[in-house]
Design an enzyme around this catalytic site. Structure first.
Site, mmCIF file in Angstrom:
data_model
loop_
_atom_site.group_PDB
_atom_site.id
_atom_site.type_symbol
_atom_site.label_atom_id
_atom_site.label_comp_id
_atom_site.label_asym_id
_atom_site.label_seq_id
_atom_site.Cartn_x
_atom_site.Cartn_y
_atom_site.Cartn_z
ATOM 1 N N SER A 44 0.789 -1.232 0.000
ATOM 2 C CA SER A 44 0.000 0.000 0.000
ATOM 3 C C SER A 44 0.823 1.286 0.000
ATOM 4 C CB SER A 44 -0.973 0.019 1.179
ATOM 5 O OG SER A 44 -0.301 0.219 2.396
ATOM 6 N N LYS A 67 0.440 4.702 6.685
ATOM 7 C CA LYS A 67 -0.220 5.461 5.625
ATOM 8 C C LYS A 67 0.291 6.895 5.609
ATOM 9 C CE LYS A 67 -2.984 1.962 4.893
ATOM 10 N NZ LYS A 67 -2.813 1.106 3.753
#
Length: 106
Positions: free
Chosen positions: A18, A57
């Site tokens: 990710s 993230k």
């Protein structure tokens, strides 16, 4: 209790694609515990829907409801677009392995 523990820094191994190309599966990073994030920082987060799962993230912004975070690889990331606001527990300050370097905001 903060899931990063009580020490000021914690090593974390990245899992999944990710955050590619910034961070790849298997990279080891150093996170600063309890550091206030800025937009563009890479952060260690959890979500109310996934309280026991730490994720890494990029911080896109914040408001009273929490932090909006997204993976750098949008096609391979489950993030605030699906899970809503995140809780930020620390900021990733460096990649330790395999190619050590400081991480800065974009």
């Amino acid at each position: 209790m903060n899931p990063l523990g009580w020490l000021p820094y914690r090593r974390i191994r990245v899992r999944g694609p990710s955050m590619a190309p910034t961070l790849k599966d298997g990279d080891v990073v150093l996170a600063r515990n309890r550091r206030n994030p800025r937009s563009g920082d890479v952060a260690v987060v959890t979500w109310v829907a996934r309280p026991g799962q730490l994720s890494i993230k990029r911080v896109a912004g914040g408001d009273a409801g929490g932090w909006h975070v997204e993976g750098d690889n949008a096609n391979a990331s489950t993030d605030s677009r699906e899970l809503g606001p995140a809780l930020v527990h620390g900021v990733v300050v460096a990649r330790l392995w395999p190619h050590p370097r400081l991480l800065s905001s974009r």
